[in-house]
Design a protein around this motif. Structure first.
Motif, PDB file in Angstrom:
ATOM      1  N   PRO A  57       0.851  -1.200   0.000  1.00 34.62           N
ATOM      2  CA  PRO A  57       0.000   0.000   0.000  1.00 34.62           C
ATOM      3  C   PRO A  57       0.888   1.253   0.000  1.00 34.62           C
ATOM      4  O   PRO A  57       2.097   1.177   0.247  1.00 34.62           O
ATOM      5  CB  PRO A  57      -0.787  -0.111   1.321  1.00 34.62           C
ATOM      6  CG  PRO A  57      -0.504  -1.478   1.854  1.00 34.62           C
ATOM      7  CD  PRO A  57       0.796  -1.907   1.286  1.00 34.62           C
ATOM      8  N   CYS A  58       0.278   2.399  -0.249  1.00 38.15           N
ATOM      9  CA  CYS A  58       1.048   3.633  -0.170  1.00 38.15           C
ATOM     10  C   CYS A  58       0.148   4.796   0.235  1.00 38.15           C
ATOM     11  O   CYS A  58      -1.077   4.747   0.088  1.00 38.15           O
ATOM     12  CB  CYS A  58       1.753   3.934  -1.489  1.00 38.15           C
ATOM     13  SG  CYS A  58       0.762   4.751  -2.750  1.00 38.15           S
ATOM     14  N   VAL A  59       0.788   5.828   0.762  1.00 44.05           N
ATOM     15  CA  VAL A  59       0.136   7.122   0.952  1.00 44.05           C
ATOM     16  C   VAL A  59       0.819   8.091   0.001  1.00 44.05           C
ATOM     17  O   VAL A  59       2.013   7.940  -0.287  1.00 44.05           O
ATOM     18  CB  VAL A  59       0.238   7.606   2.420  1.00 44.05           C
ATOM     19  CG1 VAL A  59      -0.531   6.685   3.343  1.00 44.05           C
ATOM     20  CG2 VAL A  59       1.692   7.725   2.871  1.00 44.05           C
ATOM     21  N   TRP A  60       0.086   9.053  -0.508  1.00 43.87           N
ATOM     22  CA  TRP A  60       0.671   9.917  -1.533  1.00 43.87           C
ATOM     23  C   TRP A  60       0.052  11.313  -1.508  1.00 43.87           C
ATOM     24  O   TRP A  60      -1.003  11.554  -0.919  1.00 43.87           O
ATOM     25  CB  TRP A  60       0.497   9.299  -2.918  1.00 43.87           C
ATOM     26  CG  TRP A  60      -0.890   9.428  -3.484  1.00 43.87           C
ATOM     27  CD1 TRP A  60      -1.357  10.388  -4.335  1.00 43.87           C
ATOM     28  CD2 TRP A  60      -2.014   8.582  -3.194  1.00 43.87           C
ATOM     29  NE1 TRP A  60      -2.688  10.189  -4.602  1.00 43.87           N
ATOM     30  CE2 TRP A  60      -3.108   9.097  -3.916  1.00 43.87           C
ATOM     31  CE3 TRP A  60      -2.187   7.457  -2.397  1.00 43.87           C
ATOM     32  CZ2 TRP A  60      -4.374   8.504  -3.850  1.00 43.87           C
ATOM     33  CZ3 TRP A  60      -3.437   6.871  -2.341  1.00 43.87           C
ATOM     34  CH2 TRP A  60      -4.506   7.394  -3.066  1.00 43.87           C
ATOM     35  N   ALA A  61       0.752  12.213  -2.178  1.00 45.40           N
ATOM     36  CA  ALA A  61       0.255  13.574  -2.400  1.00 45.40           C
ATOM     37  C   ALA A  61       0.814  14.056  -3.726  1.00 45.40           C
ATOM     38  O   ALA A  61       1.904  13.637  -4.145  1.00 45.40           O
ATOM     39  CB  ALA A  61       0.686  14.505  -1.271  1.00 45.40           C
ATOM     40  N   ASP A  62       0.067  14.917  -4.405  1.00 41.00           N
ATOM     41  CA  ASP A  62       0.565  15.459  -5.670  1.00 41.00           C
ATOM     42  C   ASP A  62       0.048  16.874  -5.870  1.00 41.00           C
ATOM     43  O   ASP A  62      -0.826  17.354  -5.152  1.00 41.00           O
ATOM     44  CB  ASP A  62       0.179  14.570  -6.851  1.00 41.00           C
ATOM     45  CG  ASP A  62      -1.333  14.387  -6.980  1.00 41.00           C
ATOM     46  OD1 ASP A  62      -2.095  15.185  -6.400  1.00 41.00           O
ATOM     47  OD2 ASP A  62      -1.753  13.436  -7.662  1.00 41.00           O
TER      48      ASP A  62
END
Length: 257
Positions: A57-62
């Motif tokens: 899994p991952c957490v992200w921001a863009d």
């Protein structure tokens, strides 16, 4: 076995038709796939399968907001922008799941950018670019929340000088890693993708004292991340004439469960 593979394929892609599916498994997806595989293989082999497949899994921001980091606009001739900041790293413990813990495995950055498009020296003498990106860890326990972290991009250089910025993020020590420099005097925006793992890249050319951040040592950032930490993507330009024009960028933090 054919039926088993079909069931596994269904488990791996079950959310692919969802409008919110981003291509990454959820924690529950990983747990379900592990439970399915242990019916076929020893647990040690299952862990290897998930690890080498990077089924995490991952957490992200863009962000796709355009900014212009222009060194000459600052008295110090150094421009520093906080372009993207990640969500906090999740706690190690997983509620309701015993004997499993979250562990950060890799961090991936993407940046679309270009420098000022010219330099006043011939190609053979251009040397290094002073238009680049670096990563810094924001640790709330060491750095009080002095800014609305959702309001990015944010021009750090307009409020703080370079020494002040270093003092804002004292932990971990050292803090600040070079990610990617722009191509010197490039006319068109370029998309850069950089991935750091928890293991040292023995082929990387390491420069611990680089003015652009600790070059070739991205594994340090991955290993340093603690629950609650956030990763910041910083756009930089230093010395007269240098500029960093950023069109989009993202941070993805992958972890095993």
């Amino acid at each position: 076995m054919g039926s088993a593979l079909s069931t596994l394929s269904s488990a791996l892609t079950k959310d692919a038709e969802s409008p919110s599916y981003d291509g990454n498994p959820s924690e529950q997806d990983v747990i379900l796939v592990r439970e399915f595989l242990v019916n076929l293989f020893p647990l040690e082999l299952v862990e290897d399968i998930l690890f080498f497949a990077e089924y995490w899994p991952c957490v992200w921001a863009d962000s796709s907001l355009e900014i212009d980091a222009i060194a000459s606009l600052n008295i110090s001739t150094e421009s520093t922008w906080l372009y993207v900041i990640s969500p906090p790293v999740l706690p190690r413990e997983i509620l309701g799941v015993q004997n499993r813990h979250r562990r950060v495995r890799k961090v991936r950055f993407e940046m679309e950018s270009v420098d000022q498009g010219w330099v006043d020296v011939p190609p053979e003498n251009r040397g290094t670019s002073w238009s680049w990106f670096e990563a810094t860890i924001f640790r709330a326990s060491a750095s009080p929340c002095w800014h609305d972290l959702t309001a990015t991009p944010f021009n750090l250089g307009a409020s703080f000088n370079s020494s002040d910025i270093k003092e804002l993020f004292p932990e971990p020590d050292p803090n600040g890693w070079h990610i990617q420099s722009n191509i010197v005097a490039c006319k068109e925006p370029q998309l850069h993708s950089v991935t750091w793992y928890e293991f040292e890249d023995e082929e990387a050319h390491a420069i611990p004292t680089s003015l652009k951040g600790r070059e070739g040592l991205g594994h340090e950032l991955v290993r340093s991340l603690e629950p609650g930490d956030r990763v910041m993507l910083i756009a930089k330009a230093k010395f007269p004439g240098w500029e960093n024009h950023v069109f989009q960028g993202s941070i993805e933090i992958y972890y095993s469960v």
